[in-house]
Design a protein around this motif. Sequence first.
Motif, PDB file in Angstrom:
ATOM      1  N   GLN A  57       0.794  -1.194   0.021  1.00  0.00           N
ATOM      2  CA  GLN A  57      -0.003   0.055  -0.132  1.00  0.00           C
ATOM      3  C   GLN A  57       0.783   1.210  -0.177  1.00  0.00           C
ATOM      4  OE1 GLN A  57      -2.478  -0.372   3.374  1.00  0.00           O
ATOM      5  NE2 GLN A  57      -3.962  -1.996   2.337  1.00  0.00           N
ATOM      6  N   GLN A  58       2.022   1.191   0.640  1.00  0.00           N
ATOM      7  CA  GLN A  58       2.827   2.495   0.690  1.00  0.00           C
ATOM      8  C   GLN A  58       3.382   2.707  -0.372  1.00  0.00           C
ATOM      9  OE1 GLN A  58       3.219   4.853   2.898  1.00  0.00           O
ATOM     10  NE2 GLN A  58       5.523   5.661   1.942  1.00  0.00           N
ATOM     11  N   MET A  59       3.796   1.326  -1.308  1.00  0.00           N
ATOM     12  CA  MET A  59       4.569   1.673  -2.731  1.00  0.00           C
ATOM     13  C   MET A  59       3.346   2.433  -3.714  1.00  0.00           C
ATOM     14  SD  MET A  59       6.344  -0.574  -5.324  1.00  0.00           S
ATOM     15  CE  MET A  59       7.486  -1.333  -4.181  1.00  0.00           C
ATOM     16  N   GLN A  60       2.236   1.915  -3.373  1.00  0.00           N
ATOM     17  CA  GLN A  60       1.056   2.459  -4.098  1.00  0.00           C
ATOM     18  C   GLN A  60       0.831   3.986  -3.981  1.00  0.00           C
ATOM     19  OE1 GLN A  60      -0.692   0.548  -6.640  1.00  0.00           O
ATOM     20  NE2 GLN A  60      -1.314   2.617  -7.227  1.00  0.00           N
ATOM     21  N   ARG A  61       0.934   4.361  -2.823  1.00  0.00           N
ATOM     22  CA  ARG A  61       0.961   5.726  -2.462  1.00  0.00           C
ATOM     23  C   ARG A  61       2.077   6.570  -3.250  1.00  0.00           C
ATOM     24  NH1 ARG A  61      -1.123   3.828   2.594  1.00  0.00           N
ATOM     25  NH2 ARG A  61       0.839   3.784   3.405  1.00  0.00           N
ATOM     26  N   ILE A  62       3.103   5.929  -2.948  1.00  0.00           N
ATOM     27  CA  ILE A  62       4.485   6.621  -3.673  1.00  0.00           C
ATOM     28  C   ILE A  62       4.242   6.760  -5.132  1.00  0.00           C
ATOM     29  CG2 ILE A  62       6.865   6.290  -4.293  1.00  0.00           C
ATOM     30  CD1 ILE A  62       7.178   4.806  -1.368  1.00  0.00           C
ATOM     31  N   ILE A  63       3.732   5.857  -5.837  1.00  0.00           N
ATOM     32  CA  ILE A  63       3.566   5.986  -7.262  1.00  0.00           C
ATOM     33  C   ILE A  63       2.358   6.577  -7.829  1.00  0.00           C
ATOM     34  CG2 ILE A  63       5.090   4.028  -7.634  1.00  0.00           C
ATOM     35  CD1 ILE A  63       2.548   2.345  -8.769  1.00  0.00           C
TER      36      ILE A  63
ATOM     37  N   ALA B 119      14.504   3.991  -2.474  1.00  0.00           N
ATOM     38  CA  ALA B 119      14.806   4.814  -1.268  1.00  0.00           C
ATOM     39  C   ALA B 119      13.696   5.284  -0.604  1.00  0.00           C
ATOM     40  CB  ALA B 119      15.625   5.905  -1.895  1.00  0.00           C
ATOM     41  N   ALA B 120      12.528   5.763  -1.461  1.00  0.00           N
ATOM     42  CA  ALA B 120      11.504   6.044  -0.605  1.00  0.00           C
ATOM     43  C   ALA B 120      10.844   4.862   0.354  1.00  0.00           C
ATOM     44  CB  ALA B 120      10.308   6.487  -1.464  1.00  0.00           C
ATOM     45  N   MET B 121      10.703   3.752  -0.227  1.00  0.00           N
ATOM     46  CA  MET B 121      10.219   2.587   0.532  1.00  0.00           C
ATOM     47  C   MET B 121      11.207   2.540   1.970  1.00  0.00           C
ATOM     48  SD  MET B 121       7.522   1.435  -0.743  1.00  0.00           S
ATOM     49  CE  MET B 121       7.476  -0.178   0.127  1.00  0.00           C
ATOM     50  N   VAL B 122      12.374   2.349   1.617  1.00  0.00           N
ATOM     51  CA  VAL B 122      13.291   2.135   3.019  1.00  0.00           C
ATOM     52  C   VAL B 122      13.223   3.402   3.902  1.00  0.00           C
ATOM     53  CG1 VAL B 122      15.616   1.830   3.783  1.00  0.00           C
ATOM     54  CG2 VAL B 122      14.798   0.520   1.611  1.00  0.00           C
ATOM     55  N   ALA B 123      13.146   4.486   3.260  1.00  0.00           N
ATOM     56  CA  ALA B 123      13.250   5.635   4.160  1.00  0.00           C
ATOM     57  C   ALA B 123      11.725   5.757   4.922  1.00  0.00           C
ATOM     58  CB  ALA B 123      13.439   6.934   3.609  1.00  0.00           C
ATOM     59  N   SER B 124      10.578   5.214   4.253  1.00  0.00           N
ATOM     60  CA  SER B 124       9.660   5.300   5.100  1.00  0.00           C
ATOM     61  C   SER B 124       9.432   4.081   5.986  1.00  0.00           C
ATOM     62  CB  SER B 124       8.242   5.077   4.162  1.00  0.00           C
ATOM     63  OG  SER B 124       8.339   3.861   3.504  1.00  0.00           O
ATOM     64  N   GLY B 125      10.222   3.323   6.340  1.00  0.00           N
ATOM     65  CA  GLY B 125      10.246   1.961   7.142  1.00  0.00           C
ATOM     66  C   GLY B 125       9.360   0.926   6.530  1.00  0.00           C
ATOM     67  N   HIS B 126       9.222   0.982   5.267  1.00  0.00           N
ATOM     68  CA  HIS B 126       8.381  -0.472   4.896  1.00  0.00           C
ATOM     69  C   HIS B 126       9.214  -1.324   3.924  1.00  0.00           C
ATOM     70  CE1 HIS B 126       5.348   2.817   5.544  1.00  0.00           C
ATOM     71  NE2 HIS B 126       4.447   1.808   5.927  1.00  0.00           N
ATOM     72  N   ALA B 127      10.396  -1.291   3.947  1.00  0.00           N
ATOM     73  CA  ALA B 127      11.283  -2.153   3.255  1.00  0.00           C
ATOM     74  C   ALA B 127      12.698  -1.971   3.783  1.00  0.00           C
ATOM     75  CB  ALA B 127      11.298  -1.727   1.660  1.00  0.00           C
ATOM     76  N   LEU B 128      13.323  -2.728   3.557  1.00  0.00           N
ATOM     77  CA  LEU B 128      14.757  -2.945   4.267  1.00  0.00           C
ATOM     78  C   LEU B 128      16.013  -3.030   3.034  1.00  0.00           C
ATOM     79  CD1 LEU B 128      14.492  -5.580   7.017  1.00  0.00           C
ATOM     80  CD2 LEU B 128      14.393  -2.833   7.039  1.00  0.00           C
TER      81      LEU B 128
ATOM     82  N   GLU C  42      17.242   3.599   6.566  1.00  0.00           N
ATOM     83  CA  GLU C  42      16.603   2.883   7.543  1.00  0.00           C
ATOM     84  C   GLU C  42      16.128   3.520   8.814  1.00  0.00           C
ATOM     85  OE1 GLU C  42      17.978  -1.144   8.143  1.00  0.00           O
ATOM     86  OE2 GLU C  42      17.917  -1.727   5.958  1.00  0.00           O
ATOM     87  N   PRO C  43      15.008   3.676   9.002  1.00  0.00           N
ATOM     88  CA  PRO C  43      14.522   4.379  10.220  1.00  0.00           C
ATOM     89  C   PRO C  43      15.191   3.371  11.470  1.00  0.00           C
ATOM     90  CG  PRO C  43      12.605   4.257   8.917  1.00  0.00           C
ATOM     91  CD  PRO C  43      13.714   3.426   8.348  1.00  0.00           C
ATOM     92  N   LYS C  44      15.419   3.981  12.632  1.00  0.00           N
ATOM     93  CA  LYS C  44      15.789   3.327  13.838  1.00  0.00           C
ATOM     94  C   LYS C  44      14.739   2.130  14.074  1.00  0.00           C
ATOM     95  CE  LYS C  44      17.251   4.029  18.480  1.00  0.00           C
ATOM     96  NZ  LYS C  44      17.603   5.088  19.547  1.00  0.00           N
ATOM     97  N   GLY C  45      15.194   0.749  14.500  1.00  0.00           N
ATOM     98  CA  GLY C  45      14.215   0.042  14.945  1.00  0.00           C
ATOM     99  C   GLY C  45      13.704  -0.755  13.465  1.00  0.00           C
ATOM    100  N   ALA C  46      13.913  -0.494  12.368  1.00  0.00           N
ATOM    101  CA  ALA C  46      13.281  -0.840  11.223  1.00  0.00           C
ATOM    102  C   ALA C  46      13.622  -2.554  11.067  1.00  0.00           C
ATOM    103  CB  ALA C  46      13.694  -0.199   9.905  1.00  0.00           C
ATOM    104  N   ARG C  47      15.062  -2.648  11.446  1.00  0.00           N
ATOM    105  CA  ARG C  47      15.466  -4.066  11.160  1.00  0.00           C
ATOM    106  C   ARG C  47      15.055  -5.284  12.331  1.00  0.00           C
ATOM    107  NH1 ARG C  47      18.940  -6.115   7.223  1.00  0.00           N
ATOM    108  NH2 ARG C  47      19.092  -4.264   5.903  1.00  0.00           N
ATOM    109  N   SER C  48      14.741  -4.587  13.533  1.00  0.00           N
ATOM    110  CA  SER C  48      14.066  -5.517  14.489  1.00  0.00           C
ATOM    111  C   SER C  48      12.576  -5.799  14.002  1.00  0.00           C
ATOM    112  CB  SER C  48      14.183  -4.980  15.873  1.00  0.00           C
ATOM    113  OG  SER C  48      13.566  -3.641  15.815  1.00  0.00           O
ATOM    114  N   ARG C  49      11.788  -4.775  13.540  1.00  0.00           N
ATOM    115  CA  ARG C  49      10.282  -4.942  13.076  1.00  0.00           C
ATOM    116  C   ARG C  49      10.133  -5.683  11.920  1.00  0.00           C
ATOM    117  NH1 ARG C  49       7.097  -1.903  10.089  1.00  0.00           N
ATOM    118  NH2 ARG C  49       8.878  -0.436   9.791  1.00  0.00           N
TER     119      ARG C  49
END
Length: 130
Positions: free
Chosen positions: A54-60, A91-100, A114-121
């Motif tokens: 859904q986030q990628m859909q918003r981006i495009i 880059a937008a997907m990673v920065a938004s915390g929806h991808a790694l 990557e936002p803080k905590g993204a790798r643990s989530r």
Amino acid sequence: MIVFATGFALLLAASQGEVYVARGDTLVISGTPIRLHGIERPQNSRKEAETARQQMQRIIEGSFVTCGISDKRIGHQRIGTCTANGEDIAAAMVASGHALDCERFSEGRYRALEPKGARSRLVPSQQCEK
């Protein structure tokens, strides 16, 4: 759709009606699935995966999407770097915390985004670790 080809490089460009989001790391332009180079979508839960889609859909949404596609594939998917109105979608997907960042393929290109905590989530798969 506009298609430009030189050697092994291929550029696909599409208006919004010709592109859709298959998953949080994959676009389809005029029937061609394109896996975004260097990132990985959430795989730890269906909810996280759907939220990423859904986030990628918003981006495009409402954007002119272009993808530079390599000659490499993952299964039936081409690998590419895509932009929405000039913005790097991965880059937008990673920065938004929806991808790694998928370090094995990106060489750490998106890791700092990557936002803080993204790798643990969003636990990365083993294929993305070096």
